[in-house]
Every structure is written in C-alpha cells, then in structure tokens.
Design a protein around this motif. Sequence first.
Motif, PDB file in Angstrom:
ATOM      1  N   GLU A 160       6.685 -66.883 -54.087  1.00  0.00           N
ATOM      2  CA  GLU A 160       6.069 -65.661 -53.544  1.00  0.00           C
ATOM      3  C   GLU A 160       5.602 -64.789 -54.713  1.00  0.00           C
ATOM      4  N   LYS A 161       4.309 -64.490 -54.729  1.00  0.00           N
ATOM      5  CA  LYS A 161       3.704 -63.732 -55.834  1.00  0.00           C
ATOM      6  C   LYS A 161       3.152 -62.428 -55.288  1.00  0.00           C
ATOM      7  N   ARG A 162       3.742 -61.321 -55.710  1.00  0.00           N
ATOM      8  CA  ARG A 162       3.320 -60.002 -55.237  1.00  0.00           C
ATOM      9  C   ARG A 162       2.793 -59.166 -56.408  1.00  0.00           C
ATOM     10  N   TYR A 163       1.683 -58.507 -56.146  1.00  0.00           N
ATOM     11  CA  TYR A 163       1.007 -57.706 -57.163  1.00  0.00           C
ATOM     12  C   TYR A 163       0.864 -56.267 -56.696  1.00  0.00           C
ATOM     13  N   LEU A 164       0.638 -55.373 -57.654  1.00  0.00           N
ATOM     14  CA  LEU A 164       0.283 -53.986 -57.356  1.00  0.00           C
ATOM     15  C   LEU A 164      -1.052 -53.706 -58.027  1.00  0.00           C
ATOM     16  N   ALA A 165      -1.939 -52.995 -57.323  1.00  0.00           N
ATOM     17  CA  ALA A 165      -3.251 -52.678 -57.880  1.00  0.00           C
ATOM     18  C   ALA A 165      -3.697 -51.304 -57.394  1.00  0.00           C
ATOM     19  N   VAL A 166      -4.618 -50.715 -58.141  1.00  0.00           N
ATOM     20  CA  VAL A 166      -5.283 -49.488 -57.701  1.00  0.00           C
ATOM     21  C   VAL A 166      -6.746 -49.853 -57.479  1.00  0.00           C
ATOM     22  N   ILE A 167      -7.216 -49.706 -56.243  1.00  0.00           N
ATOM     23  CA  ILE A 167      -8.560 -50.128 -55.896  1.00  0.00           C
ATOM     24  C   ILE A 167      -9.448 -48.928 -55.573  1.00  0.00           C
ATOM     25  N   LYS A 168     -10.721 -49.139 -55.639  1.00  0.00           N
ATOM     26  CA  LYS A 168     -11.686 -48.079 -55.369  1.00  0.00           C
ATOM     27  C   LYS A 168     -11.776 -47.805 -53.867  1.00  0.00           C
ATOM     28  N   GLY A 169     -11.827 -46.521 -53.485  1.00  0.00           N
ATOM     29  CA  GLY A 169     -12.079 -46.130 -52.108  1.00  0.00           C
ATOM     30  C   GLY A 169     -10.867 -46.168 -51.202  1.00  0.00           C
ATOM     31  N   CYS A 170     -11.129 -45.911 -49.935  1.00  0.00           N
ATOM     32  CA  CYS A 170     -10.089 -45.876 -48.903  1.00  0.00           C
ATOM     33  C   CYS A 170     -10.269 -47.054 -47.955  1.00  0.00           C
ATOM     34  N   LEU A 171      -9.225 -47.804 -47.727  1.00  0.00           N
ATOM     35  CA  LEU A 171      -9.289 -48.962 -46.836  1.00  0.00           C
ATOM     36  C   LEU A 171      -9.459 -48.524 -45.377  1.00  0.00           C
ATOM     37  N   GLU A 172     -10.208 -49.303 -44.623  1.00  0.00           N
ATOM     38  CA  GLU A 172     -10.402 -48.995 -43.199  1.00  0.00           C
ATOM     39  C   GLU A 172      -9.134 -49.240 -42.401  1.00  0.00           C
ATOM     40  N   THR A 173      -8.367 -50.247 -42.800  1.00  0.00           N
ATOM     41  CA  THR A 173      -7.098 -50.556 -42.138  1.00  0.00           C
ATOM     42  C   THR A 173      -5.994 -50.599 -43.188  1.00  0.00           C
ATOM     43  N   ASP A 198     -10.290 -40.905 -53.725  1.00  0.00           N
ATOM     44  CA  ASP A 198     -11.270 -42.001 -53.729  1.00  0.00           C
ATOM     45  C   ASP A 198     -10.706 -43.288 -54.321  1.00  0.00           C
ATOM     46  N   ALA A 199      -9.424 -43.511 -54.108  1.00  0.00           N
ATOM     47  CA  ALA A 199      -8.768 -44.728 -54.581  1.00  0.00           C
ATOM     48  C   ALA A 199      -7.517 -44.961 -53.741  1.00  0.00           C
ATOM     49  N   THR A 200      -7.014 -46.190 -53.782  1.00  0.00           N
ATOM     50  CA  THR A 200      -5.837 -46.545 -53.000  1.00  0.00           C
ATOM     51  C   THR A 200      -4.922 -47.440 -53.825  1.00  0.00           C
ATOM     52  N   VAL A 201      -3.627 -47.141 -53.786  1.00  0.00           N
ATOM     53  CA  VAL A 201      -2.631 -48.042 -54.371  1.00  0.00           C
ATOM     54  C   VAL A 201      -2.294 -49.089 -53.316  1.00  0.00           C
ATOM     55  N   ALA A 231       2.936 -48.101 -68.012  1.00  0.00           N
ATOM     56  CA  ALA A 231       2.649 -46.674 -68.146  1.00  0.00           C
ATOM     57  C   ALA A 231       1.208 -46.325 -67.812  1.00  0.00           C
ATOM     58  N   ASP A 232       0.249 -47.198 -68.170  1.00  0.00           N
ATOM     59  CA  ASP A 232      -1.152 -46.833 -67.930  1.00  0.00           C
ATOM     60  C   ASP A 232      -1.497 -46.786 -66.443  1.00  0.00           C
ATOM     61  N   ILE A 233      -0.884 -47.649 -65.641  1.00  0.00           N
ATOM     62  CA  ILE A 233      -1.127 -47.603 -64.197  1.00  0.00           C
ATOM     63  C   ILE A 233      -0.420 -46.408 -63.573  1.00  0.00           C
ATOM     64  N   LEU A 234       0.791 -46.110 -64.021  1.00  0.00           N
ATOM     65  CA  LEU A 234       1.498 -44.922 -63.519  1.00  0.00           C
ATOM     66  C   LEU A 234       0.711 -43.651 -63.841  1.00  0.00           C
ATOM     67  N   GLU A 235       0.152 -43.600 -65.048  1.00  0.00           N
ATOM     68  CA  GLU A 235      -0.646 -42.437 -65.450  1.00  0.00           C
ATOM     69  C   GLU A 235      -1.913 -42.328 -64.607  1.00  0.00           C
ATOM     70  N   LEU A 236      -2.539 -43.455 -64.324  1.00  0.00           N
ATOM     71  CA  LEU A 236      -3.732 -43.482 -63.471  1.00  0.00           C
ATOM     72  C   LEU A 236      -3.418 -42.937 -62.076  1.00  0.00           C
ATOM     73  N   ILE A 237      -2.296 -43.399 -61.518  1.00  0.00           N
ATOM     74  CA  ILE A 237      -1.899 -42.930 -60.179  1.00  0.00           C
ATOM     75  C   ILE A 237      -1.639 -41.426 -60.185  1.00  0.00           C
ATOM     76  N   THR A 238      -0.973 -40.948 -61.221  1.00  0.00           N
ATOM     77  CA  THR A 238      -0.669 -39.514 -61.331  1.00  0.00           C
ATOM     78  C   THR A 238      -1.955 -38.687 -61.392  1.00  0.00           C
ATOM     79  N   LYS A 239      -2.912 -39.121 -62.187  1.00  0.00           N
ATOM     80  CA  LYS A 239      -4.154 -38.366 -62.368  1.00  0.00           C
ATOM     81  C   LYS A 239      -5.013 -38.358 -61.102  1.00  0.00           C
ATOM     82  N   LEU A 240      -4.877 -39.395 -60.272  1.00  0.00           N
ATOM     83  CA  LEU A 240      -5.686 -39.474 -59.054  1.00  0.00           C
ATOM     84  C   LEU A 240      -4.951 -38.929 -57.826  1.00  0.00           C
ATOM     85  N   SER A 241      -3.724 -38.503 -57.987  1.00  0.00           N
ATOM     86  CA  SER A 241      -2.935 -38.013 -56.855  1.00  0.00           C
ATOM     87  C   SER A 241      -3.389 -36.609 -56.443  1.00  0.00           C
TER      88      SER A 241
END
Length: 281
Positions: A148-161, A201-204, A271-281
């Motif tokens: 089982e391979k699970r990832y975390l990403a920050v994507i552009k925009g808001c998902l419809e579902t 304008d982004a989604t984790v 750290a760079d992804i955590l910082e990205l999430i913080t700045k876009l929150s």
Amino acid sequence: MELKEILYDQMRLSSRLVRKLKRTKNILVNGNKIAFHARLRKGDRVEVIMEEESNQFEPQNIPIDVVYEDMDLLILNKQPGLVVHPTKGHPIGTLANAIVYYMQERGESFKIRFVNRLDRDTSGLIIIAKNPYIQQELSKQMIDNQVEKRYLAVIKGCLETEKGTVDAPIGRPYPEDITRKVYAGGQPSITHYEAVEQLKDATVVRLLLETGRTHQIRVHMSYIGHPILGDELYGGKADILIERQALHAEILRFLHPRTGEPMEVKASIPADILELITKLS
C-alpha cells in the motif's frame, strides 16, 4: 520431495535466483552439494548461501534519514532534489552514493537493491533490500498489489468532489520525450485521492496508488485539471512558494518478507511542503 520443489515451492525462490545459486554452487543439503533433482528425506537441512555483492558507487557523505532498518531492509525518507541512482546526467551525488557511505561508517556491506523509486524532486519513503531474496519477495508483493503506497500532495484549485478515483491509462507515446501522457495505448493506471484541507486556490490531498506507473500521480492530477503545485513538467508551473513538485511518499504498508508480519512505515512531511501549506492557509 525433490530439492528443486523445496527451492521453488517452499522457499519461493525465483528461477533467476535459483539459476545463479546453482552456478555459484551455493545450494547445500546437510552441508553438501547434491543433484538439483535429488529427493530429500524428512529432517534434511536445505541451506541457501547469499553471497555479498559489492557496490560500484563512490561513497559520499550525504545525510540520509533512516526510518527503519533491520538485517533485511533499509527504509529511508528521501529528501527532495536527490536522484535515487547514478545516471549519465547524475553520476555522483545520489542516494546510492549516500547509502554506500552510510554502510562504510557502520562497517556493513550489502548490494543496494531499490525496491521502489521516486523522482528526484519527490520526497519520501524508499525501500532498499539488503539481499536478493528480500528484493524478490517485495517485488512480488508490488506486482500483486499487496504494497500500500500513500502519498501527500498540494494540488492547484479546489476539487469538485472530496474523494475520487482516476482510472486512465498512462504511457510514453514518444520515446524521446520524458513526459508521460494519458492515452489509449498506455498501461492501466489507477489513483485514488481524498481532499484533507482546502487552501487558497489549492488543496492538500492524500493519494493511494493502485498501480505504480512512472509519474502516475503527477500525470493523473494534471489530467483532471489539478496539477501538483511546483510541477513544471505537468502544468503546475514554477511556484515562488516551493521549488519542486509538492509531492511526498508518506506511508508504506506491506508484509515483512522474512517474518510475514504487517509493516507500516511513515515519513514525516518535509519542511518545504509544511511551509507551503502554512502560506496558503
């Protein structure tokens, strides 16, 4: 029961490994070399000797983050910007060079066998098998979709579902082009996703791979109109908030090949992804 049945059916060795063991005469019964088709008796002891193989990589003092290690496995949390294996374009400064240095410092020696790979700018979990049997068994689990391979990403925009699945074949229609595409001639590829936090304008999102194609998450997210932030290759464009694609291999679950015990390993979010999430929150 014949020796070959023990090797194939009970020890579950691959044909390739058995051929190599026969060639190097590293299959013993009660300490002796016997015919491959010889019949064994109850109480006979079958021994397979796995010879150490050397690495041809130059050791380099590059920091690595060890998440788990035992006599069979080394699991690392790879930092972004690090190529996994030496190539023509990156002959040194790779994760393999770092692992050789790590081994030398600990007085160990084993051939580096990567069970999975990550892109240079994707961070997260990498499994290294320390012997051919472990590599073989984990590769089987990969093929049988038991890892089982699970990832975390920050994507552009808001998902419809909030949750969804992308089931679209991926391939490389033009061999001279490194980019992969969704097209009818590609290989079956399935990615499950779930939104966990809405940003500006982004989604984790957290993602579960059902298949493991090259660039699969990056291609699939771009295909549905939500490329990963920072992913210039697949439409995420350069982002002043992060210098690479915001993608992290966070969790792996599998069965330990030697013990059969369920394993779960987790890599902390960089750290760079955590910082990205913080700045876009």
